[in-house]
Design a protein around this motif. Structure first.
Motif, short mmCIF file in Angstrom:
data_model
loop_
_atom_site.label_atom_id
_atom_site.label_comp_id
_atom_site.label_asym_id
_atom_site.label_seq_id
_atom_site.Cartn_x
_atom_site.Cartn_y
_atom_site.Cartn_z
N SER A 201 20.27 -9.78 -10.62
CA SER A 201 19.40 -9.51 -9.48
C SER A 201 17.97 -9.28 -9.96
CB SER A 201 19.89 -8.26 -8.73
OG SER A 201 19.05 -7.96 -7.65
N GLY A 202 17.02 -9.55 -9.08
CA GLY A 202 15.62 -9.29 -9.39
C GLY A 202 15.27 -7.84 -9.10
N TYR A 203 14.89 -7.11 -10.13
CA TYR A 203 14.45 -5.72 -9.94
C TYR A 203 13.07 -5.68 -9.28
CZ TYR A 203 18.04 -3.28 -12.73
OH TYR A 203 19.20 -2.72 -13.20
N TRP A 204 12.26 -6.72 -9.55
CA TRP A 204 10.90 -6.76 -9.01
C TRP A 204 10.46 -8.21 -8.93
CZ3 TRP A 204 6.52 -8.22 -12.16
CH2 TRP A 204 6.84 -8.50 -13.50
N ARG A 205 9.31 -8.44 -8.29
CA ARG A 205 8.80 -9.80 -8.15
C ARG A 205 7.29 -9.79 -8.30
NH1 ARG A 205 9.51 -13.75 -2.84
NH2 ARG A 205 8.61 -15.64 -3.77
N GLY B 237 3.53 -10.18 -7.83
CA GLY B 237 2.73 -10.26 -6.62
C GLY B 237 3.22 -9.38 -5.48
N HIS B 238 4.31 -8.61 -5.72
CA HIS B 238 4.85 -7.74 -4.69
C HIS B 238 5.01 -6.32 -5.24
CE1 HIS B 238 6.01 -11.73 -3.30
NE2 HIS B 238 6.35 -11.23 -2.12
N ASN B 239 4.65 -5.29 -4.44
CA ASN B 239 5.04 -3.95 -4.83
C ASN B 239 6.49 -3.74 -4.37
OD1 ASN B 239 5.01 -3.40 -2.06
ND2 ASN B 239 3.07 -2.28 -2.13
N GLU B 240 7.04 -2.57 -4.65
CA GLU B 240 8.46 -2.37 -4.33
C GLU B 240 8.72 -2.47 -2.83
OE1 GLU B 240 12.12 0.82 -4.81
OE2 GLU B 240 10.58 0.70 -6.36
N ASP B 241 7.80 -1.95 -2.02
CA ASP B 241 7.99 -2.00 -0.57
C ASP B 241 8.10 -3.44 -0.09
OD1 ASP B 241 7.74 0.83 -0.39
OD2 ASP B 241 5.57 0.61 -0.51
N GLY B 242 7.17 -4.29 -0.54
CA GLY B 242 7.19 -5.68 -0.13
C GLY B 242 8.40 -6.42 -0.66
N TRP B 243 8.76 -6.15 -1.92
CA TRP B 243 9.90 -6.86 -2.51
C TRP B 243 11.21 -6.44 -1.84
CZ3 TRP B 243 12.22 -10.71 -4.07
CH2 TRP B 243 13.34 -10.70 -4.90
N ALA C 279 11.64 -5.44 1.12
CA ALA C 279 11.69 -5.99 2.48
C ALA C 279 12.12 -7.45 2.51
CB ALA C 279 10.33 -5.83 3.16
N SER C 280 11.83 -8.18 1.43
CA SER C 280 12.14 -9.62 1.41
C SER C 280 13.29 -9.98 0.46
CB SER C 280 10.89 -10.41 0.98
OG SER C 280 10.48 -10.02 -0.33
N LYS C 281 13.77 -8.99 -0.30
CA LYS C 281 14.74 -9.27 -1.36
C LYS C 281 16.04 -9.86 -0.83
CE LYS C 281 17.06 -7.07 -5.29
NZ LYS C 281 17.20 -5.82 -6.08
N ARG C 282 16.55 -9.32 0.27
CA ARG C 282 17.83 -9.80 0.79
C ARG C 282 17.74 -11.28 1.17
NH1 ARG C 282 21.18 -6.28 5.04
NH2 ARG C 282 21.25 -5.01 3.15
N ASP C 283 16.67 -11.63 1.88
CA ASP C 283 16.52 -13.04 2.28
C ASP C 283 16.33 -13.94 1.07
OD1 ASP C 283 16.77 -12.34 4.93
OD2 ASP C 283 14.61 -12.30 5.32
#
Length: 284
Positions: free
Chosen positions: A247-251, A253-259, A261-265
């Motif tokens: 799984s991606g712990y982070w991405r 260009g995204h902070n944790e809130d943004g990641w 929010a979009s991680k499941r999709d």
């Protein structure tokens, strides 16, 4: 049909900072302790994590701290901000919880906090979560990740008995970020330098001659290289999904809130694409 009872709200744990330590130029350790950890436990998974609660925008909350009350009485933008960190160590006898933070100067929220927090300060957090521990029935183990996955990889390696076959790859910025891990398994430290995050890691895993038998793999870190390694392991190597913790712990260009929010999709899309390829390959 009887109604399902309402889910009891989880209460946050409260602890105090016991000590801090700079492990490397970009890794800071914070050890928490205190009687508030008497009901805490993190000894079943090597990837246990907690969600630290930071006051939003300098907000102050009434005591005793109550998340349900805060959510009821404060506007959403003043709710505590959460940041997720892996449990590096848990000492149940002394009630000490060790967390390691990747830091990049003043960038982010939790990293700067970890560098300036002082012993005695109170910390609140939710958890633990977690789902992975090395399977002793596996023939060999593969662990791969960047700095964000280092605490979980280190804890997994330290849990493995002597003589177990395991290959561990950790990508870090440079040699100054290497750490001592209490394990007889050799870690391959990949120094990133100016290369994109994960590029060296993907190359190293791809170049590995896989041993015979069933592998149990743990692959975590930046989402893009995790996607590439998932394709390598799940599609090309046909490793069963149940033998992968990936799984991606982070991405980027995204902070944790943004990641978050979009991680499941993101995960659902990648999994659908790659499972489709796997299914087509199996049917051919």
């Amino acid at each position: 049909m009887a109604e399902r009872p309402a889910r009891k709200p989880r209460k946050p744990h409260s602890a105090q900072v016991v000590r801090t330590e700079r492990l490397s130029p970009h890794m800071q350790r914070v050890v928490l302790g205190g009687e508030g950890l008497a009901e805490f436990s993190a000894d079943t998974c090597t990837d246990h994590y907690v969600k630290l609660l930071f006051p939003a925008g300098g907000a102050t909350y009434p005591e005793p701290f109550d998340m349900e009350r805060i959510r009821a009485e404060f506007p959403r933008e003043q709710w505590p901000v959460t940041r997720t960190y892996t449990v590096r160590a848990w000492d149940a006898e002394h009630l000490e919880l060790t967390l390691d933070f990747v830091i990049h100067g003043d960038e982010g929220l939790a990293g700067p906090w970890a560098t300036r927090v002082q012993p005695g300060e109170t910390v609140r957090f939710m958890g633990p979560g977690g789902a992975y521990a090395p399977d002793t029935d596996a023939d060999w183990h593969l662990l791969a990740g960047d700095e964000s996955a280092l605490p979980a990889i280190a804890r997994a390696l330290e849990s493995l008995p002597e003589g177990v076959t395991a290959h561990a790859f950790v990508e870090i910025s440079g040699p100054e970020e290497e750490q001592k891990i209490d394990s007889d398994i050799e870690v391959v430290w990949l120094h990133r330098g100016d290369r994109p995050v994960g590029e060296a890691l993907v190359e190293a895993v791809r170049a590995l001659e896989f041993p015979e038998g069933r592998v149990r793999a743990f692959v975590h870190g930046e989402a893009a290289f995790v996607k590439d390694l998932r394709a390598l392991l799940r599609v090309e190597s046909a490793i069963p999904r149940e033998d992968l913790s990936i799984s991606g712990y982070w991405r980027l260009g995204h902070n944790e809130d943004g990641w978050q929010a979009s991680k499941r999709d993101w995960n659902a899309k990648i999994e659908a694409e790659q499972e489709g390829v796997t299914g087509a390959t199996s049917a051919a």
